[in-house]
Motif scaffolding. Structure first.
Motif, mmCIF file in Angstrom:
data_model
loop_
_atom_site.group_PDB
_atom_site.id
_atom_site.type_symbol
_atom_site.label_atom_id
_atom_site.label_comp_id
_atom_site.label_asym_id
_atom_site.label_seq_id
_atom_site.Cartn_x
_atom_site.Cartn_y
_atom_site.Cartn_z
ATOM 1 N N SER A 31 50.462 7.323 -4.505
ATOM 2 C CA SER A 31 49.587 7.217 -5.661
ATOM 3 C C SER A 31 48.236 7.849 -5.356
ATOM 4 C CB SER A 31 49.397 5.749 -6.045
ATOM 5 O OG SER A 31 48.726 5.049 -4.998
ATOM 6 N N ALA A 32 47.403 7.960 -6.389
ATOM 7 C CA ALA A 32 46.059 8.513 -6.195
ATOM 8 C C ALA A 32 45.248 7.650 -5.239
ATOM 9 C CB ALA A 32 45.356 8.632 -7.544
ATOM 10 N N ALA A 33 45.425 6.319 -5.314
ATOM 11 C CA ALA A 33 44.708 5.438 -4.399
ATOM 12 C C ALA A 33 45.166 5.643 -2.959
ATOM 13 C CB ALA A 33 44.925 3.980 -4.816
ATOM 14 N N ASP A 34 46.467 5.889 -2.762
ATOM 15 C CA ASP A 34 46.972 6.147 -1.412
ATOM 16 C C ASP A 34 46.401 7.439 -0.854
ATOM 17 O OD1 ASP A 34 48.583 3.852 -1.232
ATOM 18 O OD2 ASP A 34 50.167 4.813 -2.382
ATOM 19 N N PHE A 35 46.389 8.490 -1.675
ATOM 20 C CA PHE A 35 45.844 9.767 -1.214
ATOM 21 C C PHE A 35 44.354 9.636 -0.904
ATOM 22 C CE2 PHE A 35 49.510 12.191 -3.164
ATOM 23 C CZ PHE A 35 49.915 12.760 -1.966
ATOM 24 N N THR A 36 43.645 8.844 -1.671
ATOM 25 C CA THR A 36 42.235 8.609 -1.375
ATOM 26 C C THR A 36 42.073 7.918 -0.026
ATOM 27 O OG1 THR A 36 41.705 8.448 -3.735
ATOM 28 C CG2 THR A 36 40.126 7.496 -2.185
ATOM 29 N N ARG A 37 42.953 6.957 0.234
ATOM 30 C CA ARG A 37 42.908 6.266 1.528
ATOM 31 C C ARG A 37 43.242 7.224 2.670
ATOM 32 N NH1 ARG A 37 46.957 2.895 3.989
ATOM 33 N NH2 ARG A 37 48.228 3.220 2.120
ATOM 34 N N PHE A 38 44.219 8.084 2.461
ATOM 35 C CA PHE A 38 44.566 9.068 3.498
ATOM 36 C C PHE A 38 43.398 10.003 3.779
ATOM 37 C CE2 PHE A 38 49.291 8.906 2.077
ATOM 38 C CZ PHE A 38 49.402 7.650 2.647
ATOM 39 N N HIS A 39 42.723 10.426 2.707
ATOM 40 C CA HIS A 39 41.586 11.338 2.876
ATOM 41 C C HIS A 39 40.504 10.701 3.751
ATOM 42 C CE1 HIS A 39 38.239 13.984 2.009
ATOM 43 N NE2 HIS A 39 37.566 12.973 1.494
ATOM 44 N N GLU A 40 40.171 9.466 3.487
ATOM 45 C CA GLU A 40 39.150 8.788 4.278
ATOM 46 C C GLU A 40 39.640 8.543 5.706
ATOM 47 O OE1 GLU A 40 38.478 5.272 2.043
ATOM 48 O OE2 GLU A 40 37.429 6.292 0.387
ATOM 49 N N HIS A 41 40.892 8.161 5.847
ATOM 50 C CA HIS A 41 41.451 7.828 7.163
ATOM 51 C C HIS A 41 41.440 9.036 8.098
ATOM 52 C CE1 HIS A 41 44.066 5.557 9.917
ATOM 53 N NE2 HIS A 41 44.763 6.677 10.046
ATOM 54 N N TYR A 42 41.968 10.163 7.622
ATOM 55 C CA TYR A 42 42.097 11.327 8.497
ATOM 56 C C TYR A 42 40.792 12.110 8.610
ATOM 57 C CZ TYR A 42 47.003 10.201 8.562
ATOM 58 O OH TYR A 42 48.192 9.531 8.739
ATOM 59 N N SER A 43 39.873 11.936 7.685
ATOM 60 C CA SER A 43 38.537 12.512 7.865
ATOM 61 C C SER A 43 37.844 11.849 9.045
ATOM 62 C CB SER A 43 37.707 12.338 6.590
ATOM 63 O OG SER A 43 38.225 13.104 5.530
ATOM 64 N N LEU A 44 37.971 10.530 9.158
ATOM 65 C CA LEU A 44 37.398 9.821 10.305
ATOM 66 C C LEU A 44 38.065 10.245 11.602
ATOM 67 C CD1 LEU A 44 36.978 6.218 8.819
ATOM 68 C CD2 LEU A 44 35.196 7.924 9.234
ATOM 69 N N HIS A 45 39.388 10.415 11.592
ATOM 70 C CA HIS A 45 40.081 10.898 12.791
ATOM 71 C C HIS A 45 39.570 12.278 13.184
ATOM 72 C CE1 HIS A 45 43.896 8.152 12.720
ATOM 73 N NE2 HIS A 45 42.766 7.469 12.659
ATOM 74 N N GLY A 46 39.392 13.150 12.204
ATOM 75 C CA GLY A 46 38.905 14.488 12.497
ATOM 76 C C GLY A 46 37.513 14.479 13.100
ATOM 77 N N LYS A 47 36.621 13.625 12.561
ATOM 78 C CA LYS A 47 35.268 13.540 13.109
ATOM 79 C C LYS A 47 35.279 13.031 14.549
ATOM 80 C CE LYS A 47 33.057 12.745 8.611
ATOM 81 N NZ LYS A 47 32.325 11.772 7.766
ATOM 82 N N SER A 48 36.124 12.040 14.832
ATOM 83 C CA SER A 48 36.192 11.504 16.196
ATOM 84 C C SER A 48 36.707 12.541 17.174
ATOM 85 C CB SER A 48 37.087 10.261 16.210
ATOM 86 O OG SER A 48 36.563 9.231 15.387
ATOM 87 N N LEU A 49 37.750 13.267 16.798
ATOM 88 C CA LEU A 49 38.308 14.285 17.683
ATOM 89 C C LEU A 49 37.354 15.465 17.833
ATOM 90 C CD1 LEU A 49 41.982 14.130 16.397
ATOM 91 C CD2 LEU A 49 41.248 13.601 18.722
ATOM 92 N N LYS A 50 36.645 15.818 16.784
ATOM 93 C CA LYS A 50 35.674 16.917 16.852
ATOM 94 C C LYS A 50 34.549 16.561 17.823
ATOM 95 C CE LYS A 50 32.448 19.503 13.883
ATOM 96 N NZ LYS A 50 31.188 18.961 14.440
#
Length: 384
Positions: A31-50
């Motif tokens: 759903s749109a809410a799930d995709f929103t959650r994925f966006h926030e989740h993997y953005s944080l992962h990307g910042k940590s790895l960067k």
């Protein structure tokens, strides 16, 4: 006479990879809410790895004789994989961060089924930095050079997606241009030529010579009044009429058409560069587990929404759970569906997520045997 029982022949395991799954794993479209959650989740992962990749790269560039500007936390133990392969793991974290960022932005697009061009533009500088980390002399062998290919594939499919949505938007505005085009009927060149002049003379100075009345015929001895002369060297060139109607299009539409062209050009160039380092033969030779999953894949190129981003990891450590949404049973480690991305410039701009899944599988297949642990092994900010 009794019959012998049937002989069951054992099947050989898939060379270089796990057994193909007996089902195409589909989680259903989130759903749109799930995709929103994925966006926030993997953005944080990307910042940590960067952050971890940048700090680890700075420490490795200073060498053992100099103290880095920021201490590593947690500091890798001497002789540990993260101490032995510091430079390689730093570069793996960089491409891992790029894939997390890219997947997160793709999830953002899926919320409203649109392309957020301004958001995609924010990844460009980081993408170029990651490219510079791999396009160097430290990248050795076909397996490591394949990561240059996956980085260029990420670039190609990002700009292919941008071009696809720009072309769709531009096509909807062509009706505005059609309304601005005024019908222009070209003048008939034969309308200004009289029968007399078309025969080479005037009716007042023509001689009948027994010709029928009303038809002017020139005299056999008559000379043309204005013989044809070659044009002067400094004469102005003839002005030719336009080939068709012209119209001034709106400036924003012109800019959008130019942006679509630039995105398509960059996408094609990036894909041509990617093919030099990563293709199916290279994948089969250097990443056999990942290649086996691609060959056993049963999903279509346009079904990238059906696959969980966490289900692509080869030999994933126990206890690392994905963000499953139900659907079919979750496959085991290394059994997630993979699909070789479809053609560039597809109508819907598909392929971005498949490239991210493919790249993560390659990272795990090469990095995990060496001790790379992705987000679990990242450096963090010292809380003290």
């Amino acid at each position: 006479m009794p019959t012998a029982p049937p002989v069951v022949l054992a099947t050989a395991p898939t060379p270089g990879g796990p057994e193909p799954t007996s089902f195409p794993h589909r989680r259903g479209k989130p759903s749109a809410a799930d995709f929103t959650r994925f966006h926030e989740h993997y953005s944080l992962h990307g910042k940590s790895l960067k952050y971890s990749a940048e700090i680890r790269n700075q420490a490795a560039s200073y060498g053992q004789d100099h103290q880095p500007p920021r201490k590593l936390y947690p500091a890798p133990l001497p002789g540990s994989p993260y101490a032995v392969h510091a430079q390689l793991f730093s570069r793996l974290e960089a491409v891992d961060a790029l894939l997390n960022f890219t997947y997160a932005m793709w999830c953002k697009d899926m919320v409203e089924n649109k392309c957020h061009h301004a958001l995609w533009d924010t990844i460009d500088q980081f993408l170029k930095w990651v490219r510079s980390r791999w396009e160097c002399s430290e990248t050795r062998g076909d397996q490591q050079q394949a990561f240059i290919g996956i980085i260029r594939m990420v670039e190609a499919y990002i700009y292919s997606r941008k071009a696809a949505f720009l072309n769709t938007a531009n096509a909807k505005r062509f009706g505005e241009v059609d309304k601005l085009v005024k019908p222009q009927v070209p003048a008939d060149p034969s309308a200004s030529i009289s029968p007399a002049t078309s025969l080479g003379g005037s009716s007042q100075h023509s001689v009948s010579n027994g010709s029928p009345a009303g038809v002017a015929c020139p005299s056999p001895m008559a000379k043309p009044a204005n013989p044809a002369r070659p044009p002067a060297a400094n004469a102005a060139p003839h002005s030719h009429p336009p080939l068709g109607p012209t119209v001034a299009i709106p400036k924003d539409l012109y800019d959008s058409l130019q942006a679509a062209h630039n995105c398509s050009t960059r996408s094609a160039r990036a894909m041509a560069a990617a093919a030099l380092y990563l293709n199916l033969p290279v994948l089969a030779r250097c990443f056999p587990r990942t290649a086996a999953r691609v060959q056993a894949g049963q999903l279509r190129p346009d079904e990238e929404v059906q696959v969980d981003f966490e289900q692509d990891e080869c030999t994933r450590p126990d206890g690392v759970a994905g963000l499953g949404l139900g659907g079919d049973p979750t496959p085991g480690p290394g059994e997630g569906q993979l699909v070789w991305p479809g053609p560039l410039n597809s109508h819907g701009g598909e392929g971005v997520a498949w490239v991210c899944l493919l790249g993560r599988a390659m990272i795990r297949e090469m990095g995990y045997p060496l001790g790379y642990r992705g987000l679990e092994g990242r450096l963090q900010k010292d809380p003290r």
